[in-house]
Design a protein around this motif. Structure first.
Motif, short mmCIF file in Angstrom:
data_model
loop_
_atom_site.label_atom_id
_atom_site.label_comp_id
_atom_site.label_asym_id
_atom_site.label_seq_id
_atom_site.Cartn_x
_atom_site.Cartn_y
_atom_site.Cartn_z
N GLU A 126 6.89 -10.09 -31.78
CA GLU A 126 8.02 -10.72 -33.36
C GLU A 126 9.06 -10.42 -32.93
OE1 GLU A 126 6.13 -11.50 -35.46
OE2 GLU A 126 4.16 -10.93 -35.12
N SER A 127 9.95 -11.55 -33.60
CA SER A 127 11.35 -11.50 -33.04
C SER A 127 12.09 -10.48 -33.93
CB SER A 127 12.10 -12.62 -34.55
OG SER A 127 11.85 -12.55 -35.86
N ASP A 128 12.12 -9.42 -33.78
CA ASP A 128 13.08 -8.44 -33.92
C ASP A 128 12.59 -6.64 -33.31
OD1 ASP A 128 14.81 -8.75 -36.28
OD2 ASP A 128 13.09 -10.03 -36.57
N PHE A 129 12.96 -6.47 -32.36
CA PHE A 129 12.48 -5.41 -31.61
C PHE A 129 13.82 -4.67 -30.50
CE2 PHE A 129 11.09 -8.69 -28.35
CZ PHE A 129 11.38 -8.68 -28.09
N LEU A 130 13.92 -3.67 -30.38
CA LEU A 130 14.57 -3.26 -28.84
C LEU A 130 13.58 -2.82 -27.94
CD1 LEU A 130 17.57 -1.66 -28.83
CD2 LEU A 130 15.84 0.69 -28.85
N TYR A 131 14.21 -4.00 -27.03
CA TYR A 131 13.47 -3.39 -25.55
C TYR A 131 14.38 -2.27 -24.76
CZ TYR A 131 11.90 -4.42 -20.48
OH TYR A 131 11.60 -4.82 -19.65
N VAL A 132 13.41 -1.33 -23.89
CA VAL A 132 14.47 -0.24 -23.10
C VAL A 132 13.70 -1.05 -21.90
CG1 VAL A 132 14.44 1.83 -22.24
CG2 VAL A 132 14.32 0.94 -24.89
N ALA A 188 13.25 -9.60 -16.83
CA ALA A 188 13.78 -10.18 -16.90
C ALA A 188 14.61 -11.55 -16.10
CB ALA A 188 15.27 -9.20 -15.86
N VAL A 189 13.36 -11.48 -14.85
CA VAL A 189 13.58 -12.86 -14.35
C VAL A 189 12.65 -13.90 -15.00
CG1 VAL A 189 11.35 -11.74 -12.87
CG2 VAL A 189 13.29 -13.90 -11.94
N LEU A 190 11.19 -13.68 -15.84
CA LEU A 190 10.93 -14.64 -16.49
C LEU A 190 12.19 -15.01 -17.70
CD1 LEU A 190 8.23 -12.87 -17.60
CD2 LEU A 190 8.49 -15.06 -15.88
N GLY A 191 12.65 -14.15 -17.61
CA GLY A 191 14.00 -14.13 -18.87
C GLY A 191 15.18 -14.99 -18.74
N ALA A 192 15.24 -14.98 -17.19
CA ALA A 192 16.25 -16.05 -17.11
C ALA A 192 15.67 -17.06 -16.99
CB ALA A 192 16.69 -15.53 -15.80
N ALA A 193 14.33 -17.31 -16.33
CA ALA A 193 13.98 -18.67 -16.41
C ALA A 193 13.69 -19.21 -18.35
CB ALA A 193 12.99 -19.10 -15.43
N GLY A 194 13.31 -18.60 -18.59
CA GLY A 194 13.46 -18.88 -20.21
C GLY A 194 14.90 -19.26 -20.57
N LEU A 195 15.27 -18.65 -20.39
CA LEU A 195 16.87 -19.00 -21.33
C LEU A 195 17.19 -19.95 -20.63
CD1 LEU A 195 19.48 -17.92 -22.57
CD2 LEU A 195 20.07 -17.69 -20.01
N VAL A 231 17.25 -9.41 -32.05
CA VAL A 231 17.05 -9.42 -33.94
C VAL A 231 16.54 -11.40 -34.24
CG1 VAL A 231 18.61 -9.44 -36.10
CG2 VAL A 231 19.31 -7.91 -33.89
N GLN A 232 16.05 -11.69 -34.80
CA GLN A 232 15.72 -12.80 -35.57
C GLN A 232 16.08 -13.56 -34.04
OE1 GLN A 232 18.04 -13.58 -38.71
NE2 GLN A 232 17.49 -12.59 -40.03
N GLY A 233 15.08 -13.49 -33.27
CA GLY A 233 14.72 -14.43 -32.17
C GLY A 233 16.36 -14.35 -31.13
N GLY A 234 16.99 -13.48 -30.95
CA GLY A 234 18.20 -13.25 -30.24
C GLY A 234 18.37 -12.59 -30.08
N ALA A 288 14.95 -8.09 -22.45
CA ALA A 288 14.27 -8.33 -24.32
C ALA A 288 13.64 -9.81 -23.94
CB ALA A 288 15.48 -7.92 -24.65
N LEU A 289 14.29 -10.80 -23.92
CA LEU A 289 14.40 -12.22 -23.85
C LEU A 289 13.30 -12.34 -23.23
CD1 LEU A 289 17.67 -14.12 -24.63
CD2 LEU A 289 16.63 -13.52 -26.33
N GLY A 290 12.71 -11.76 -21.60
CA GLY A 290 11.51 -12.23 -21.26
C GLY A 290 10.58 -12.26 -21.89
N GLU A 291 10.25 -10.80 -22.68
CA GLU A 291 9.37 -10.28 -23.05
C GLU A 291 9.26 -10.76 -24.86
OE1 GLU A 291 6.78 -6.86 -24.34
OE2 GLU A 291 7.83 -7.53 -22.66
N LEU A 292 10.80 -11.56 -25.34
CA LEU A 292 10.04 -11.63 -26.60
C LEU A 292 9.24 -13.22 -26.77
CD1 LEU A 292 10.09 -12.80 -29.69
CD2 LEU A 292 12.98 -13.58 -28.70
N TRP A 293 9.99 -13.70 -25.05
CA TRP A 293 9.42 -15.12 -25.09
C TRP A 293 8.08 -15.00 -23.90
CZ3 TRP A 293 14.65 -16.54 -22.99
CH2 TRP A 293 15.92 -17.28 -23.50
#
Length: 370
Positions: A193-199, A348-355, A211-214, A183-188
């Protein structure tokens, strides 16, 4: 105070792009002398670079713009999935510099064996990044299970319980659930936008609520277990111990049947194979039922389908949308917008690096040794 000011300056550049030192002073409320000193430290650490002279609305001689640098500082993203291992190195501008995926059957595997393979992959990709002049200063690992206190408590599809990941890399390591990081990978890395449900559709099905970027994690970190929402009471048994879970009807195994890969499934779907089309209709129906409950509880504006659901979106979107529209009835004017992930299986792997990138921006003094 200096550590805080370094974070303020770097976050300002990260958030709103290149600025002269004078413009940074105006935006942050710090003095020009202080900003010049902080920028010098960030230049020395390789976090920022000077990109040319700009006037930026200031009188007198043009200033030099300072922007994030993609040449020296990098983050390592790692992922253990049911049927592959993945790694990527991302620089501070969120550009993917190196990426590797190793197909593997990790079900009911020995954690020590899989972690040793991942350790080798991390070493290999870090060396490739170093050859490009990049210094990896942190890593994060995405895993398909419940994480608590840095330990993988339970990953039913891997057959792992209470596995502590230690000595995997020579830099600080975070570990988190793959759906949250996806979900964070999709965000970053996507156009969200900063609010969505990722499946996240894989062998298991997870969800990440942004929610609001977190990411919303819940009291015990269990939020987002969409795959174990019951869609057919008293239906077939699930690995979680329940019955009739979404995962039984819309997980990768249910969709693929005897086919070996999602690529094969897409090919037979394009040829009009009725059995494959029916499998997608059945999965889409079940997903629509589960997402109806999620919408009633969470009220998301957008639902993003990722993982294996992304390449199957042309065949899943209609039954999912129809199910949502029918079941939400008069509770909403319209169902949430349904979107396809732009990051696909890399989320997921992008979100891990993005974290790790986010941590560098938030605490440059600590992570860059300033």
């Amino acid at each position: 105070m200096r550590a805080r000011n370094l974070a303020v300056v770097l976050a300002t550049i990260h958030r709103s792009g290149p600025h002269t030192r004078a413009a940074l002073a105006e935006r942050t409320g710090l003095t020009k002398t202080t900003v010049s000193s902080l920028v010098a430290d960030l230049l020395e650490a390789g976090a920022v670079t000077e990109t040319g002279a700009v006037r930026a609305g200031e009188r007198g001689r043009p200033g030099v713009a300072v922007s994030l640098s993609g040449h020296r500082v990098a983050a390592l993203g790692l992922e253990i999935n049911i049927d592959y291992l993945a790694a990527c190195v991302v620089d501070l501008t969120r550009t993917v510099r190196v990426r590797h995926i190793i197909p593997a059957d990790n079900r009911n595997s020995d954690p020590a064996v899989i972690l040793e393979r991942l350790r080798g992959l991390a070493k290999e990709i870090t060396a490739e990044a170093a050859a490009e002049g990049l210094r990896v200063i942190g890593a994060a690992l995405a895993v398909p299970g419940l994480v608590e206190g840095g330990m993988l408590r339970s990953a039913p599809h891997l057959g792992w319980r209470d596995v502590r990941v230690a000595d995997l890399v020579d830099v600080p390591l975070e570990i988190d659930n793959e759906a949250n990081l996806a979900a964070l990978g999709e965000l970053w890395f996507g156009p969200r936008e900063s609010d969505f449900l990722y499946v996240s559709g894989e062998i298991g099905i997870g969800a990440g609520l942004v929610v609001q970027g977190g990411v919303f994690r819940g009291t015990y970190g269990l939020a987002g277990e969409l795959g174990h929402v019951v869609v057919v009471p008293d239906g077939p048994g699930c690995r979680c111990g329940g019955r009739g879970c979404l995962e039984v009807y819309a997980g990768q195994d249910a969709l693929l049947g005897d086919l070996g890969s999602v690529t094969e499934l897409v090919c037979v779907l394009e040829s009009g194979d009725e059995a494959a089309l029916e499998a997608c209709r059945r999965a889409g129906h079940a997903l629509g039922v589960a997402l109806t409950s999620a919408v009633h509880l969470l009220d998301p504006g957008t639902i993003v389908l990722g993982g294996i659901f992304a390449p199957l979106f042309p065949w899943l979107s209609e039954p999912v949308s129809a199910g949502l529209e029918t079941r939400l009835g008069q509770m909403r004017g319209a169902p949430p917008a349904l979107a396809v992930s732009s990051t696909g299986s890399d989320a997921a792997v992008l979100g891990a690096a993005g974290l790790v990138i986010q941590q560098i921006i938030a605490e440059p003094a600590k992570l860059l040794g300033l």
